[in-house]
Design a protein around this motif. Structure first.
Motif, PDB file in Angstrom:
ATOM      1  N   GLN A  73      -6.350 -35.212-116.217  1.00 14.09           N
ATOM      2  CA  GLN A  73      -7.101 -35.935-115.204  1.00 14.09           C
ATOM      3  C   GLN A  73      -6.257 -36.260-113.977  1.00 14.09           C
ATOM      4  O   GLN A  73      -6.792 -36.531-112.897  1.00 14.09           O
ATOM      5  CB  GLN A  73      -7.674 -37.231-115.788  1.00 14.09           C
ATOM      6  CG  GLN A  73      -8.777 -37.007-116.821  1.00 14.09           C
ATOM      7  CD  GLN A  73      -9.977 -36.292-116.231  1.00 14.09           C
ATOM      8  OE1 GLN A  73     -10.350 -36.535-115.093  1.00 14.09           O
ATOM      9  NE2 GLN A  73     -10.578 -35.396-116.998  1.00 14.09           N
ATOM     10  N   ARG A  74      -4.934 -36.204-114.110  1.00 11.93           N
ATOM     11  CA  ARG A  74      -4.058 -36.484-112.967  1.00 11.93           C
ATOM     12  C   ARG A  74      -3.759 -35.242-112.126  1.00 11.93           C
ATOM     13  O   ARG A  74      -3.051 -35.333-111.119  1.00 11.93           O
ATOM     14  CB  ARG A  74      -2.741 -37.101-113.462  1.00 11.93           C
ATOM     15  CG  ARG A  74      -2.854 -38.551-113.887  1.00 11.93           C
ATOM     16  CD  ARG A  74      -1.496 -39.186-114.092  1.00 11.93           C
ATOM     17  NE  ARG A  74      -0.852 -38.697-115.289  1.00 11.93           N
ATOM     18  CZ  ARG A  74      -0.916 -39.308-116.486  1.00 11.93           C
ATOM     19  NH1 ARG A  74      -1.609 -40.423-116.602  1.00 11.93           N
ATOM     20  NH2 ARG A  74      -0.297 -38.815-117.537  1.00 11.93           N
ATOM     21  N   LEU A  75      -4.272 -34.101-112.497  1.00 13.49           N
ATOM     22  CA  LEU A  75      -4.025 -32.874-111.735  1.00 13.49           C
ATOM     23  C   LEU A  75      -4.612 -32.990-110.332  1.00 13.49           C
ATOM     24  O   LEU A  75      -5.673 -33.573-110.133  1.00 13.49           O
ATOM     25  CB  LEU A  75      -4.638 -31.672-112.453  1.00 13.49           C
ATOM     26  CG  LEU A  75      -4.003 -31.286-113.797  1.00 13.49           C
ATOM     27  CD1 LEU A  75      -4.793 -30.150-114.439  1.00 13.49           C
ATOM     28  CD2 LEU A  75      -2.541 -30.885-113.617  1.00 13.49           C
ATOM     29  N   GLN A  76      -3.902 -32.416-109.370  1.00  9.68           N
ATOM     30  CA  GLN A  76      -4.322 -32.428-107.979  1.00  9.68           C
ATOM     31  C   GLN A  76      -4.676 -31.020-107.515  1.00  9.68           C
ATOM     32  O   GLN A  76      -4.349 -30.030-108.182  1.00  9.68           O
ATOM     33  CB  GLN A  76      -3.204 -33.003-107.093  1.00  9.68           C
ATOM     34  CG  GLN A  76      -2.810 -34.431-107.447  1.00  9.68           C
ATOM     35  CD  GLN A  76      -3.948 -35.406-107.270  1.00  9.68           C
ATOM     36  OE1 GLN A  76      -4.672 -35.341-106.270  1.00  9.68           O
ATOM     37  NE2 GLN A  76      -4.117 -36.333-108.218  1.00  9.68           N
ATOM     38  N   ASN A  77      -5.327 -30.919-106.376  1.00  9.00           N
ATOM     39  CA  ASN A  77      -5.687 -29.631-105.809  1.00  9.00           C
ATOM     40  C   ASN A  77      -4.466 -28.738-105.629  1.00  9.00           C
ATOM     41  O   ASN A  77      -3.416 -29.180-105.153  1.00  9.00           O
ATOM     42  CB  ASN A  77      -6.381 -29.816-104.459  1.00  9.00           C
ATOM     43  CG  ASN A  77      -7.878 -29.594-104.562  1.00  9.00           C
ATOM     44  OD1 ASN A  77      -8.360 -28.936-105.472  1.00  9.00           O
ATOM     45  ND2 ASN A  77      -8.615 -30.137-103.624  1.00  9.00           N
ATOM     46  N   PHE A  78      -4.621 -27.473-106.010  1.00 13.97           N
ATOM     47  CA  PHE A  78      -3.599 -26.433-105.880  1.00 13.97           C
ATOM     48  C   PHE A  78      -2.358 -26.715-106.732  1.00 13.97           C
ATOM     49  O   PHE A  78      -1.268 -26.233-106.437  1.00 13.97           O
ATOM     50  CB  PHE A  78      -3.218 -26.224-104.407  1.00 13.97           C
ATOM     51  CG  PHE A  78      -4.382 -25.828-103.554  1.00 13.97           C
ATOM     52  CD1 PHE A  78      -4.921 -24.559-103.647  1.00 13.97           C
ATOM     53  CD2 PHE A  78      -4.968 -26.741-102.686  1.00 13.97           C
ATOM     54  CE1 PHE A  78      -6.026 -24.193-102.878  1.00 13.97           C
ATOM     55  CE2 PHE A  78      -6.068 -26.388-101.918  1.00 13.97           C
ATOM     56  CZ  PHE A  78      -6.598 -25.105-102.011  1.00 13.97           C
ATOM     57  N   GLN A  79      -2.540 -27.509-107.789  1.00 17.43           N
ATOM     58  CA  GLN A  79      -1.467 -27.715-108.750  1.00 17.43           C
ATOM     59  C   GLN A  79      -1.138 -26.390-109.447  1.00 17.43           C
ATOM     60  O   GLN A  79      -2.026 -25.639-109.823  1.00 17.43           O
ATOM     61  CB  GLN A  79      -1.892 -28.748-109.794  1.00 17.43           C
ATOM     62  CG  GLN A  79      -0.885 -28.950-110.908  1.00 17.43           C
ATOM     63  CD  GLN A  79       0.383 -29.607-110.390  1.00 17.43           C
ATOM     64  OE1 GLN A  79       0.320 -30.715-109.888  1.00 17.43           O
ATOM     65  NE2 GLN A  79       1.512 -28.935-110.519  1.00 17.43           N
ATOM     66  N   GLU A  80       0.147 -26.093-109.612  1.00 19.70           N
ATOM     67  CA  GLU A  80       0.585 -24.867-110.282  1.00 19.70           C
ATOM     68  C   GLU A  80       0.777 -25.134-111.769  1.00 19.70           C
ATOM     69  O   GLU A  80       1.481 -26.065-112.160  1.00 19.70           O
ATOM     70  CB  GLU A  80       1.878 -24.358-109.654  1.00 19.70           C
ATOM     71  CG  GLU A  80       1.720 -23.944-108.201  1.00 19.70           C
ATOM     72  CD  GLU A  80       3.017 -23.460-107.580  1.00 19.70           C
ATOM     73  OE1 GLU A  80       4.092 -23.693-108.183  1.00 19.70           O
ATOM     74  OE2 GLU A  80       2.971 -22.842-106.497  1.00 19.70           O
ATOM     75  N   ILE A  81       0.141 -24.318-112.589  1.00 23.04           N
ATOM     76  CA  ILE A  81       0.190 -24.489-114.040  1.00 23.04           C
ATOM     77  C   ILE A  81       0.607 -23.178-114.698  1.00 23.04           C
ATOM     78  O   ILE A  81       0.092 -22.108-114.363  1.00 23.04           O
ATOM     79  CB  ILE A  81      -1.186 -24.923-114.581  1.00 23.04           C
ATOM     80  CG1 ILE A  81      -1.557 -26.294-114.031  1.00 23.04           C
ATOM     81  CG2 ILE A  81      -1.202 -24.936-116.106  1.00 23.04           C
ATOM     82  CD1 ILE A  81      -2.946 -26.743-114.393  1.00 23.04           C
ATOM     83  N   GLU A  82       1.539 -23.270-115.630  1.00 21.58           N
ATOM     84  CA  GLU A  82       1.966 -22.116-116.408  1.00 21.58           C
ATOM     85  C   GLU A  82       1.455 -22.239-117.835  1.00 21.58           C
ATOM     86  O   GLU A  82       1.482 -23.324-118.423  1.00 21.58           O
ATOM     87  CB  GLU A  82       3.490 -22.004-116.439  1.00 21.58           C
ATOM     88  CG  GLU A  82       4.092 -21.374-115.218  1.00 21.58           C
ATOM     89  CD  GLU A  82       5.563 -21.043-115.406  1.00 21.58           C
ATOM     90  OE1 GLU A  82       6.071 -20.200-114.663  1.00 21.58           O
ATOM     91  OE2 GLU A  82       6.208 -21.651-116.291  1.00 21.58           O
ATOM     92  N   VAL A  83       1.003 -21.127-118.375  1.00 22.60           N
ATOM     93  CA  VAL A  83       0.604 -21.064-119.777  1.00 22.60           C
ATOM     94  C   VAL A  83       1.745 -20.429-120.543  1.00 22.60           C
ATOM     95  O   VAL A  83       2.084 -19.259-120.315  1.00 22.60           O
ATOM     96  CB  VAL A  83      -0.686 -20.243-119.949  1.00 22.60           C
ATOM     97  CG1 VAL A  83      -1.087 -20.198-121.410  1.00 22.60           C
ATOM     98  CG2 VAL A  83      -1.803 -20.811-119.094  1.00 22.60           C
ATOM     99  N   VAL A  84       2.347 -21.207-121.417  1.00 22.07           N
ATOM    100  CA  VAL A  84       3.478 -20.709-122.203  1.00 22.07           C
ATOM    101  C   VAL A  84       2.945 -20.087-123.484  1.00 22.07           C
ATOM    102  O   VAL A  84       2.225 -20.730-124.248  1.00 22.07           O
ATOM    103  CB  VAL A  84       4.477 -21.841-122.526  1.00 22.07           C
ATOM    104  CG1 VAL A  84       5.649 -21.306-123.333  1.00 22.07           C
ATOM    105  CG2 VAL A  84       4.966 -22.482-121.226  1.00 22.07           C
ATOM    106  N   ILE A  85       3.304 -18.839-123.701  1.00 27.37           N
ATOM    107  CA  ILE A  85       2.792 -18.078-124.827  1.00 27.37           C
ATOM    108  C   ILE A  85       3.778 -18.098-125.987  1.00 27.37           C
ATOM    109  O   ILE A  85       4.980 -17.950-125.797  1.00 27.37           O
ATOM    110  CB  ILE A  85       2.520 -16.619-124.412  1.00 27.37           C
ATOM    111  CG1 ILE A  85       1.463 -16.571-123.321  1.00 27.37           C
ATOM    112  CG2 ILE A  85       2.088 -15.779-125.599  1.00 27.37           C
ATOM    113  CD1 ILE A  85       0.117 -17.075-123.743  1.00 27.37           C
ATOM    114  N   ASP A  86       3.264 -18.278-127.191  1.00 25.36           N
ATOM    115  CA  ASP A  86       4.054 -18.169-128.418  1.00 25.36           C
ATOM    116  C   ASP A  86       4.101 -16.691-128.802  1.00 25.36           C
ATOM    117  O   ASP A  86       3.122 -16.129-129.267  1.00 25.36           O
ATOM    118  CB  ASP A  86       3.407 -19.000-129.529  1.00 25.36           C
ATOM    119  CG  ASP A  86       4.255 -19.037-130.801  1.00 25.36           C
ATOM    120  OD1 ASP A  86       5.085 -18.125-130.988  1.00 25.36           O
ATOM    121  OD2 ASP A  86       4.073 -19.969-131.594  1.00 25.36           O
ATOM    122  N   THR A  87       5.238 -16.054-128.578  1.00 25.83           N
ATOM    123  CA  THR A  87       5.340 -14.608-128.815  1.00 25.83           C
ATOM    124  C   THR A  87       5.157 -14.246-130.279  1.00 25.83           C
ATOM    125  O   THR A  87       4.686 -13.156-130.607  1.00 25.83           O
ATOM    126  CB  THR A  87       6.698 -14.083-128.328  1.00 25.83           C
ATOM    127  OG1 THR A  87       7.746 -14.830-128.948  1.00 25.83           O
ATOM    128  CG2 THR A  87       6.817 -14.213-126.815  1.00 25.83           C
TER     129      THR A  87
END
Length: 257
Positions: free
Chosen positions: A206-220
């Motif tokens: 809920q604290r995310l702002q416009n154009f926030q950069e998010i990475e999805v970390v994958i479990d290999t």
């Protein structure tokens, strides 16, 4: 694409950009499309913001003044501008009202002179440049734009995605990432708000702002297992040991390759 153009039309109305509204109407955007949050049309927003020239433009192009919102509101019921109220209640030709300076007839209930529209039209561009765009985000569409990518891949580019703040939850964010990045939810190890903050649950999201950069970390490890057991059936891929190398045994020696 239609939904994007419909949202853009309502955005232009909220910005007071009469030229932008006209451009979108020229390409056939549905003038009576309602937003998904309040069920408001472009005319609702013009009435709420008090933009006389844009209200007249919408009505002239077929805006339905009887469309109701999700709460049953008509454009007139949320309008406090007497000049717009005159437009909503008059049966006079709007083209003549906008451009005939000699026309002075008004209804008995509303006393706004029709030639106010010409002055309003001349000021629309100046108003657009001064309008607080932050207000548009909070009051008009309530839409959040995020930038997402898979971490530690050869392609470092982000993609932009949109989601309504009213629909934003940790679960909905995960689903959105899976859909846009073409991954499965069981492959996700964590979501990281760049540069170094882990998203753990609803409050963080809920604290995310416009154009926030998010990475999805994958479990290999899970990625490899999902390849072995797609659709619940083990395929012919060999199992990798913990060191990541595949091995074969031959007599008294083990060969790693």
């Amino acid at each position: 694409m239609e939904r994007v153009l419909e949202e853009r039309l309502r955005d232009k109305v909220c910005l007071g950009d009469a030229d932008g509204v006209q451009d979108l109407l020229n390409v056939g955007v549905d003038i009576n499309a309602r937003d998904s949050v309040l069920g408001w049309t472009a005319l609702h927003w013009a009435c709420k913001e008090g933009y006389v020239d844009i209200a007249a433009l919408l009505l002239k192009n077929g805006a339905d003044k009887n469309v109701r919102s999700l709460l049953g509101e008509t454009p007139a019921s949320i309008c406090s501008n007497q000049q717009i109220m005159y437009l909503l209640n008059t049966s006079d030709d709007l083209e003549r009202i906008m451009y005939d300076s000699s026309l002075r007839a008004v209804t008995s209930e509303y006393s706004a002179p029709p030639d106010f529209l010409r002055a309003a039209a001349n000021s629309s561009k100046a108003r657009s440049s001064m309008y607080d765009k932050g207000r548009l985000v909070s009051s008009c569409q309530d839409e959040l734009v995020l930038k997402i990518r898979v971490a530690n891949t050869a392609d470092p580019d982000f993609i932009e995605v949109e989601i309504l703040r009213s629909e934003l939850t940790y679960h909905s964010l995960v689903i959105l990432c899976c859909k846009e990045l073409d991954i499965s939810s069981h492959q996700i190890q964590k979501l990281r708000k760049l540069p170094n903050t882990r998203l753990r649950g609803e409050k963080d999201v809920q604290r995310l702002q416009n154009f926030q950069e998010i990475e999805v970390v994958i479990d290999t490890t899970n990625v490899y297992k999902s390849m072995q057991n797609s659709n619940g059936v083990a395929n012919s891929l060999p199992t990798l040991p913990a060191n990541g190398y595949q091995s074969i045994s031959k007599k008294d020696q083990t060969i790693l390759y």
